[in-house]
Write an enzyme that holds these catalytic residues in place. Structure first.
Site, PDB file in Angstrom:
ATOM      1  N   GLY A 151      30.792 -12.144  -4.539  1.00 18.10           N
ATOM      2  CA  GLY A 151      32.056 -13.697  -5.459  1.00 18.10           C
ATOM      3  C   GLY A 151      33.334 -13.881  -6.141  1.00 18.10           C
ATOM      4  O   GLY A 151      33.915 -13.968  -4.761  1.00 18.10           O
ATOM      5  N   CYS A 160      30.318  -9.993   1.847  1.00 18.54           N
ATOM      6  CA  CYS A 160      31.890 -11.037   1.487  1.00 18.54           C
ATOM      7  C   CYS A 160      32.264 -10.155   0.422  1.00 18.54           C
ATOM      8  O   CYS A 160      33.395  -9.080   0.884  1.00 18.54           O
ATOM      9  CB  CYS A 160      31.188 -12.872   0.261  1.00 18.54           C
ATOM     10  SG  CYS A 160      32.167 -13.592   0.933  1.00 18.54           S
ATOM     11  N   TYR A 161      32.266 -10.530  -1.039  1.00 16.12           N
ATOM     12  CA  TYR A 161      32.926  -9.832  -1.676  1.00 16.12           C
ATOM     13  C   TYR A 161      32.932  -8.634  -1.835  1.00 16.12           C
ATOM     14  O   TYR A 161      33.150  -7.468  -2.060  1.00 16.12           O
ATOM     15  CB  TYR A 161      33.254 -10.446  -3.570  1.00 16.12           C
ATOM     16  CG  TYR A 161      33.438  -9.609  -4.668  1.00 16.12           C
ATOM     17  CD1 TYR A 161      35.195 -10.612  -4.361  1.00 16.12           C
ATOM     18  CD2 TYR A 161      33.338  -9.321  -5.468  1.00 16.12           C
ATOM     19  CE1 TYR A 161      36.093  -9.142  -5.979  1.00 16.12           C
ATOM     20  CE2 TYR A 161      34.028  -8.077  -6.557  1.00 16.12           C
ATOM     21  CZ  TYR A 161      35.716  -8.313  -6.343  1.00 16.12           C
ATOM     22  OH  TYR A 161      36.571  -7.601  -7.535  1.00 16.12           O
ATOM     23  N   HIS A 179      27.299 -14.047   4.786  1.00 13.70           N
ATOM     24  CA  HIS A 179      26.616 -13.778   4.081  1.00 13.70           C
ATOM     25  C   HIS A 179      24.936 -14.053   4.972  1.00 13.70           C
ATOM     26  O   HIS A 179      24.689 -14.998   4.943  1.00 13.70           O
ATOM     27  CB  HIS A 179      26.694 -14.878   2.793  1.00 13.70           C
ATOM     28  CG  HIS A 179      27.560 -14.827   1.946  1.00 13.70           C
ATOM     29  ND1 HIS A 179      27.292 -14.631   0.969  1.00 13.70           N
ATOM     30  CD2 HIS A 179      28.735 -15.929   1.993  1.00 13.70           C
ATOM     31  CE1 HIS A 179      28.018 -14.758   0.494  1.00 13.70           C
ATOM     32  NE2 HIS A 179      29.021 -15.049   0.931  1.00 13.70           N
ATOM     33  N   GLU A 233      21.990 -13.113   3.960  1.00 17.28           N
ATOM     34  CA  GLU A 233      20.838 -13.758   2.978  1.00 17.28           C
ATOM     35  C   GLU A 233      20.274 -15.532   3.158  1.00 17.28           C
ATOM     36  O   GLU A 233      19.624 -15.757   2.873  1.00 17.28           O
ATOM     37  CB  GLU A 233      21.544 -13.820   1.403  1.00 17.28           C
ATOM     38  CG  GLU A 233      22.372 -14.279   0.442  1.00 17.28           C
ATOM     39  CD  GLU A 233      23.715 -13.832   1.317  1.00 17.28           C
ATOM     40  OE1 GLU A 233      24.910 -13.680  -0.006  1.00 17.28           O
ATOM     41  OE2 GLU A 233      24.334 -12.871   1.829  1.00 17.28           O
ATOM     42  N   SER A 292       3.858 -29.286 -16.870  1.00 18.10           N
ATOM     43  CA  SER A 292       3.657 -30.774 -16.495  1.00 18.10           C
ATOM     44  C   SER A 292       2.680 -31.316 -15.716  1.00 18.10           C
ATOM     45  O   SER A 292       2.927 -32.675 -14.828  1.00 18.10           O
ATOM     46  CB  SER A 292       5.215 -30.741 -16.088  1.00 18.10           C
ATOM     47  OG  SER A 292       5.375 -29.550 -13.747  1.00 18.10           O
ATOM     48  N   GLY A 293       1.968 -30.264 -14.516  1.00 16.88           N
ATOM     49  CA  GLY A 293       1.126 -29.932 -13.852  1.00 16.88           C
ATOM     50  C   GLY A 293       2.042 -29.897 -11.728  1.00 16.88           C
ATOM     51  O   GLY A 293       0.783 -30.080 -11.192  1.00 16.88           O
ATOM     52  N   GLY A 294       3.293 -29.769 -12.523  1.00 13.34           N
ATOM     53  CA  GLY A 294       4.209 -29.253 -11.255  1.00 13.34           C
ATOM     54  C   GLY A 294       3.993 -28.457 -10.625  1.00 13.34           C
ATOM     55  O   GLY A 294       2.939 -27.131 -11.522  1.00 13.34           O
ATOM     56  N   ASP A 326       5.675 -25.239 -10.484  1.00 15.90           N
ATOM     57  CA  ASP A 326       6.297 -24.099 -11.387  1.00 15.90           C
ATOM     58  C   ASP A 326       5.563 -23.986 -12.263  1.00 15.90           C
ATOM     59  O   ASP A 326       5.128 -22.692 -13.169  1.00 15.90           O
ATOM     60  CB  ASP A 326       7.508 -24.006 -11.464  1.00 15.90           C
ATOM     61  CG  ASP A 326       8.029 -24.593 -10.453  1.00 15.90           C
ATOM     62  OD1 ASP A 326       7.943 -23.983  -9.309  1.00 15.90           O
ATOM     63  OD2 ASP A 326       9.392 -25.120 -10.305  1.00 15.90           O
ATOM     64  N   SER A 327       5.340 -24.580 -13.337  1.00 21.58           N
ATOM     65  CA  SER A 327       4.631 -25.324 -14.573  1.00 21.58           C
ATOM     66  C   SER A 327       3.142 -24.829 -14.161  1.00 21.58           C
ATOM     67  O   SER A 327       2.481 -23.728 -15.313  1.00 21.58           O
ATOM     68  CB  SER A 327       4.541 -26.350 -14.702  1.00 21.58           C
ATOM     69  OG  SER A 327       4.210 -27.677 -15.149  1.00 21.58           O
ATOM     70  N   SER A 328       2.681 -25.617 -13.667  1.00 19.27           N
ATOM     71  CA  SER A 328       1.388 -24.374 -13.312  1.00 19.27           C
ATOM     72  C   SER A 328       0.643 -23.022 -13.190  1.00 19.27           C
ATOM     73  O   SER A 328      -0.276 -22.160 -13.851  1.00 19.27           O
ATOM     74  CB  SER A 328       1.020 -25.483 -12.177  1.00 19.27           C
ATOM     75  OG  SER A 328       0.618 -26.512 -12.217  1.00 19.27           O
ATOM     76  N   LYS A 349      10.987 -20.850  -5.024  1.00 20.53           N
ATOM     77  CA  LYS A 349       9.805 -21.734  -4.820  1.00 20.53           C
ATOM     78  C   LYS A 349       8.244 -21.004  -3.547  1.00 20.53           C
ATOM     79  O   LYS A 349       7.588 -21.460  -3.915  1.00 20.53           O
ATOM     80  CB  LYS A 349      10.057 -23.162  -4.184  1.00 20.53           C
ATOM     81  CG  LYS A 349       9.411 -24.239  -3.991  1.00 20.53           C
ATOM     82  CD  LYS A 349       8.223 -24.710  -5.225  1.00 20.53           C
ATOM     83  CE  LYS A 349      10.092 -25.527  -5.966  1.00 20.53           C
ATOM     84  NZ  LYS A 349       9.052 -25.693  -7.091  1.00 20.53           N
TER      85      LYS A 349
END
Length: 512
Positions: A54, A81-82, A168, A170, A222-224, A226-228, A368
């Site tokens: 943070g 970290c924080y 970090h 991660e 959109s056909g990408g 994510d949206s697919s 992704k």
């Protein structure tokens, strides 16, 4: 009962990335605010707790601190970290402003290999981002790693199952970070690691059905990737209650509008209510004279929503709008008090008022590669799941400066050549994302003994697994040479080709 690791968020930008790394260990993970009560934590019964980074200083009483009882619940706790500084400060250690801040890749020396660092190298590269540091560890803790300017890069109290990393683990730049998080999840937390992405899909479908009920749903397709995935997930959940609207805004890749319709339209393999809206000129008109990238994103986002509202009016009352927002979009658009890097049309680019009861974003907390895994679990074909990522605003953010129909044609043709040559060289599966962008720079050139004054195309290619950080791909020179030759010979009004060597950070993957 499902094994769960709880991540308590103290305002860091990597909170969901931590959760993603835990899920890579096949353990379910949820991010909750640091204000979660001890009673709520007990009811959740997590196998372990991770405290995020943070922007604050723990010794500032206005900073977030949470309930100190979390350190005495008997549940293993890892502070990052924080979160590490909070653990030290709360339990009687000392945290102060560091004499030298550390940021970026930093070599850490391991001092104790008996705990979470037992499988890492004696010296390992990590990612640091701090101005404060732990000056003195609390009683019962031992220092397990350090750097020349950070005396406590890691500390542990094995008896109480309390662990802390100043760095970090991660992020991708921490080379052995996954080993460290695995050591926490499988060691003190005692997790079996039997959670799979199929479980996310099943849970998401159940939650969507409960939320939507008998309502009508409109999906922005959109056909990408994510949206697919979002569309098919929604289709599995609510069937014909879903209508998918594909807006061809004239900012797609070459021939992409027809390709999307071929997959999802009436002749495609999915039983979807599919509507294609050809709105190219409408978007060109709205973008005329606009050069600021944030304004372009806002305009494209708002126009998308207005088109959806119009289509919703045509088909009757629609209760929900679905979007394929994923977590890197959320982070860059600003989360809580985090900085806005760029507004995504489906996050920070939304107008203040939309004519829907609610917006559903079923992939909002995924990265992704997790979206791709969800798509495979849903049965989508690999050719669709592993296609190149494409931003919602389309070529509007790959054209620097004003967007015009001519510029769109230029970048479409250049991008098509680039993708063809990358595929021909067998590099398309090894590069996370690659595309051509049109700069706003015009320069002098010479073609056929004549002076030219035309545009420069910028080529981009990056390697990443989460799109939170990325490195520029080192493409073979002969490939770049072929691409350059073809573009300047085949694409009108281009006389120069550049290659973008910048990583993320400091750049973003997209140009705007």
């Amino acid at each position: 009962m499902r094994e769960t690791i709880l991540v308590l968020d103290f305002g860091g930008q990597y909170n969901q990335l931590i959760a993603r790394r835990v899920r890579e260990c096949n353990v379910y993970c949820e991010v909750r605010p640091y204000t979660m009560t001890v009673e709520e934590i007990k009811q959740m019964a997590p196998k372990g707790i991770i405290l995020t980074g943070g922007p604050n200083s723990v010794y500032d009483m206005a900073s977030p601190h949470g309930d100190p009882e979390i350190f005495s619940l008997g549940i293993p706790v890892l502070g990052i970290c924080y979160g590490a500084q909070l653990m030290a400060w709360t339990l009687g250690g000392k945290v102060a402003t560091a004499p030298v801040s550390e940021y970026g890749k930093t070599e850490v020396t391991v001092a104790d290999r008996s705990g979470l660092l037992r499988e890492v190298s004696d010296r390992t590269v990590t990612w640091m981002s701090h101005t404060d540091y732990i000056e003195k560890v609390p009683e019962g803790f031992s220092i397990t790693a350090y750097t020349p300017v950070c005396p406590v890069a890691a500390m542990e109290n094995k008896e109480k199952n309390l662990y802390a990393f100043q760095f970090h683990p991660e992020v991708t730049h921490s080379r052995e970070g996954k080993k460290m998080l695995s050591a926490f999840v499988y060691g003190p937390c005692g997790c079996r690691g039997d959670w799979k992405m199929d479980s996310f899909v099943e849970t998401a479908i159940t939650r969507i059905r409960e939320k939507v009920g008998n309502g009508k749903v409109l999906c922005a397709l959109s056909g990408g990737v994510d949206s697919s995935v979002a569309a098919v997930l929604m289709s599995k959940a609510v069937g014909r209650q879903l209508t998918c609207v594909f807006v061809d805004h004239g900012l797609l890749r070459k021939n992409e509008g027809d390709e999307v319709e071929a997959v999802f339209g009436p002749e495609g393999e999915y039983d979807l209510n599919f509507i294609r809206v050809n709105a190219q000129q409408r978007f060109y008109d709205r973008l005329s004279g606009v050069t600021d990238p944030e304004k372009k994103r806002k305009i494209i986002g708002e126009e998308f929503i207005r088109v959806f509202e119009e289509e919703a009016d045509k088909i009757g009352a629609v209760d929900y709008l679905v979007q394929g927002t994923i977590y890197p979009d959320v982070i860059e658009s600003g989360l809580g008090k985090s900085a806005v890097i760029k507004s995504h049309h489906n996050v920070g680019g939304l107008p203040d008022h939309v004519q829907f009861k609610e917006i559903i974003e079923p992939l909002r907390m995924l990265f992704k590669d997790e979206v791709r895994a969800a798509g495979l679990a849903l049965g989508l074909p690999e050719y669709l799941i592993f296609r190149q990522p494409f931003p919602g605003p389309g070529l509007g953010v790959r054209i620097i400066g004003e967007v015009t129909e001519e510029k769109v044609r230029i970048v479409q043709d250049a991008d098509a050549i680039y993708r063809q040559e990358i595929a021909a060289a067998g590099l398309d599966k090894s590069i996370s994302q690659y595309f051509a962008a049109l700069t706003n720079m015009r320069s002098v050139g010479v073609m056929g003994d004549f002076r030219t004054y035309d545009y420069a195309i910028a080529l981009r290619a990056v390697i990443t697994d989460d799109f939170m950080t990325a490195e520029a791909a080192r493409l073979p020179w002969d490939v770049l040479e072929r691409v350059t030759t073809r573009i300047v010979n085949e694409v009108e009004h281009v006389n120069r080709v550049l290659y973008d060597c910048t990583g993320k950070p400091p750049a973003t993957v997209e140009m705007e």
